[in-house]
Design a protein around this motif. Structure first.
Motif, PDB file in Angstrom:
ATOM      1  N   ARG A   1       0.844  -1.196   0.000  1.00 62.73           N
ATOM      2  CA  ARG A   1       0.000   0.000   0.000  1.00 62.73           C
ATOM      3  C   ARG A   1       0.884   1.251   0.000  1.00 62.73           C
ATOM      4  N   CYS A   2       1.717   1.355  -1.043  1.00 58.72           N
ATOM      5  CA  CYS A   2       2.744   2.401  -1.103  1.00 58.72           C
ATOM      6  C   CYS A   2       2.179   3.813  -1.160  1.00 58.72           C
ATOM      7  N   ALA A   3       1.106   4.023  -1.888  1.00 57.96           N
ATOM      8  CA  ALA A   3       0.519   5.362  -1.977  1.00 57.96           C
ATOM      9  C   ALA A   3       0.058   5.838  -0.604  1.00 57.96           C
ATOM     10  N   GLU A   4      -0.545   4.953   0.171  1.00 56.09           N
ATOM     11  CA  GLU A   4      -0.951   5.299   1.536  1.00 56.09           C
ATOM     12  C   GLU A   4       0.268   5.591   2.396  1.00 56.09           C
ATOM     13  N   ALA A   5       1.332   4.817   2.200  1.00 61.49           N
ATOM     14  CA  ALA A   5       2.553   5.000   2.989  1.00 61.49           C
ATOM     15  C   ALA A   5       3.153   6.382   2.746  1.00 61.49           C
ATOM     16  N   VAL A   6       3.203   6.801   1.503  1.00 61.18           N
ATOM     17  CA  VAL A   6       3.742   8.125   1.181  1.00 61.18           C
ATOM     18  C   VAL A   6       2.917   9.215   1.855  1.00 61.18           C
ATOM     19  N   ALA A   7       1.623   9.038   1.890  1.00 57.47           N
ATOM     20  CA  ALA A   7       0.724  10.052   2.455  1.00 57.47           C
ATOM     21  C   ALA A   7       0.892  10.230   3.963  1.00 57.47           C
ATOM     22  N   VAL A   8       1.365   9.202   4.679  1.00 57.75           N
ATOM     23  CA  VAL A   8       1.457   9.320   6.137  1.00 57.75           C
ATOM     24  C   VAL A   8       2.805   9.838   6.616  1.00 57.75           C
ATOM     25  N   VAL A   9       3.802   9.909   5.726  1.00 53.51           N
ATOM     26  CA  VAL A   9       5.116  10.409   6.127  1.00 53.51           C
ATOM     27  C   VAL A   9       5.008  11.922   6.311  1.00 53.51           C
ATOM     28  N   PRO A  10       5.374  12.422   7.514  1.00 58.62           N
ATOM     29  CA  PRO A  10       5.256  13.858   7.755  1.00 58.62           C
ATOM     30  C   PRO A  10       6.231  14.666   6.901  1.00 58.62           C
ATOM     31  N   ASP A  11       5.793  15.867   6.486  1.00 55.26           N
ATOM     32  CA  ASP A  11       6.684  16.716   5.707  1.00 55.26           C
ATOM     33  C   ASP A  11       7.760  17.312   6.631  1.00 55.26           C
ATOM     34  N   MET A  12       8.742  17.943   6.027  1.00 51.77           N
ATOM     35  CA  MET A  12       9.891  18.444   6.787  1.00 51.77           C
ATOM     36  C   MET A  12       9.493  19.479   7.843  1.00 51.77           C
ATOM     37  N   SER A  13       8.559  20.364   7.536  1.00 53.90           N
ATOM     38  CA  SER A  13       8.176  21.389   8.514  1.00 53.90           C
ATOM     39  C   SER A  13       7.521  20.741   9.734  1.00 53.90           C
ATOM     40  N   THR A  14       6.731  19.708   9.520  1.00 51.21           N
ATOM     41  CA  THR A  14       6.112  18.991  10.632  1.00 51.21           C
ATOM     42  C   THR A  14       7.174  18.288  11.469  1.00 51.21           C
ATOM     43  N   GLN A  15       8.154  17.677  10.810  1.00 54.44           N
ATOM     44  CA  GLN A  15       9.229  16.999  11.527  1.00 54.44           C
ATOM     45  C   GLN A  15      10.057  17.994  12.342  1.00 54.44           C
ATOM     46  N   ARG A  16      10.343  19.141  11.765  1.00 52.61           N
ATOM     47  CA  ARG A  16      11.117  20.170  12.490  1.00 52.61           C
ATOM     48  C   ARG A  16      10.345  20.664  13.707  1.00 52.61           C
ATOM     49  N   ALA A  17       9.037  20.893  13.542  1.00 52.39           N
ATOM     50  CA  ALA A  17       8.215  21.352  14.661  1.00 52.39           C
ATOM     51  C   ALA A  17       8.206  20.320  15.776  1.00 52.39           C
ATOM     52  N   GLU A  18       8.120  19.044  15.421  1.00 50.39           N
ATOM     53  CA  GLU A  18       8.153  17.995  16.435  1.00 50.39           C
ATOM     54  C   GLU A  18       9.501  17.976  17.155  1.00 50.39           C
ATOM     55  N   ASN A  19      10.590  18.137  16.407  1.00 50.46           N
ATOM     56  CA  ASN A  19      11.915  18.166  17.037  1.00 50.46           C
ATOM     57  C   ASN A  19      12.045  19.343  17.996  1.00 50.46           C
ATOM     58  N   ARG A  20      11.560  20.510  17.594  1.00 49.63           N
ATOM     59  CA  ARG A  20      11.615  21.685  18.481  1.00 49.63           C
ATOM     60  C   ARG A  20      10.804  21.443  19.747  1.00 49.63           C
ATOM     61  N   ARG A  21       9.623  20.847  19.579  1.00 49.66           N
ATOM     62  CA  ARG A  21       8.758  20.552  20.726  1.00 49.66           C
ATOM     63  C   ARG A  21       9.449  19.567  21.669  1.00 49.66           C
ATOM     64  N   ARG A  22      10.040  18.522  21.097  1.00 48.92           N
ATOM     65  CA  ARG A  22      10.711  17.524  21.911  1.00 48.92           C
ATOM     66  C   ARG A  22      11.924  18.095  22.621  1.00 48.92           C
ATOM     67  N   LEU A  23      12.708  18.911  21.923  1.00 45.90           N
ATOM     68  CA  LEU A  23      13.872  19.549  22.546  1.00 45.90           C
ATOM     69  C   LEU A  23      13.440  20.510  23.646  1.00 45.90           C
ATOM     70  N   GLY A  24      12.350  21.229  23.408  1.00 42.29           N
ATOM     71  CA  GLY A  24      11.840  22.140  24.432  1.00 42.29           C
ATOM     72  C   GLY A  24      11.421  21.413  25.689  1.00 42.29           C
ATOM     73  N   LYS A  25      10.792  20.265  25.542  1.00 44.10           N
ATOM     74  CA  LYS A  25      10.391  19.474  26.707  1.00 44.10           C
ATOM     75  C   LYS A  25      11.610  18.949  27.450  1.00 44.10           C
ATOM     76  N   GLY A  26      12.646  18.556  26.724  1.00 39.40           N
ATOM     77  CA  GLY A  26      13.859  18.055  27.356  1.00 39.40           C
ATOM     78  C   GLY A  26      14.563  19.138  28.146  1.00 39.40           C
ATOM     79  N   GLU A  27      14.575  20.352  27.625  1.00 44.95           N
ATOM     80  CA  GLU A  27      15.209  21.470  28.321  1.00 44.95           C
ATOM     81  C   GLU A  27      14.430  21.844  29.566  1.00 44.95           C
ATOM     82  N   GLU A  28      13.090  21.745  29.501  1.00 39.78           N
ATOM     83  CA  GLU A  28      12.272  22.069  30.674  1.00 39.78           C
ATOM     84  C   GLU A  28      12.490  21.067  31.788  1.00 39.78           C
ATOM     85  N   ALA A  29      12.742  19.809  31.414  1.00 33.72           N
ATOM     86  CA  ALA A  29      12.906  18.743  32.411  1.00 33.72           C
ATOM     87  C   ALA A  29      14.206  18.920  33.206  1.00 33.72           C
ATOM     88  N   GLU A  30      15.204  19.603  32.602  1.00 33.70           N
ATOM     89  CA  GLU A  30      16.493  19.748  33.276  1.00 33.70           C
ATOM     90  C   GLU A  30      16.471  20.798  34.297  1.00 33.70           C
TER      91      GLU A  30
END
Length: 86
Positions: free
Chosen positions: A57-86
């Motif tokens: 189901r390759c067409a469906e697979a391509v559709a679920v991969v997040p675009d770069m801006s979404t991936q960057r936003a997730e990384n920023r969110r995750r890094l922000g949570k890690g910094e808050e925990a310290e």
């Protein structure tokens, strides 16, 4: 015992992704796909894409991969949570 009770939430980081992996291993692929579709995050999307590709189901697979801006936003969110925990 239901899959959700087999994995205590405090012992598994990505509990839902792990449950989906177990479902797929048990040939309950559609249940795994449905669960992964509801899960946020890049790991869930990547695992879902891999599962869909294995099913041809390759067409469906391509559709679920997040675009770069979404991936960057997730990384920023995750890094922000890690910094808050310290």
């Amino acid at each position: 015992m239901p899959w959700s009770e087999a994995l205590p939430p405090d012992e598994v980081d990505d509990r839902e992704v792990t449950i989906a992996w177990l479902l797929a291993r048990d040939d309950r692929t559609e249940e795994a796909v449905a669960l992964l579709r509801r899960c946020p995050g890049r790991r869930a999307a990547t695992d879902l894409a891999r599962l869909l590709v294995r099913q041809g189901r390759c067409a469906e697979a391509v559709a679920v991969v997040p675009d770069m801006s979404t991936q960057r936003a997730e990384n920023r969110r995750r890094l922000g949570k890690g910094e808050e925990a310290e």
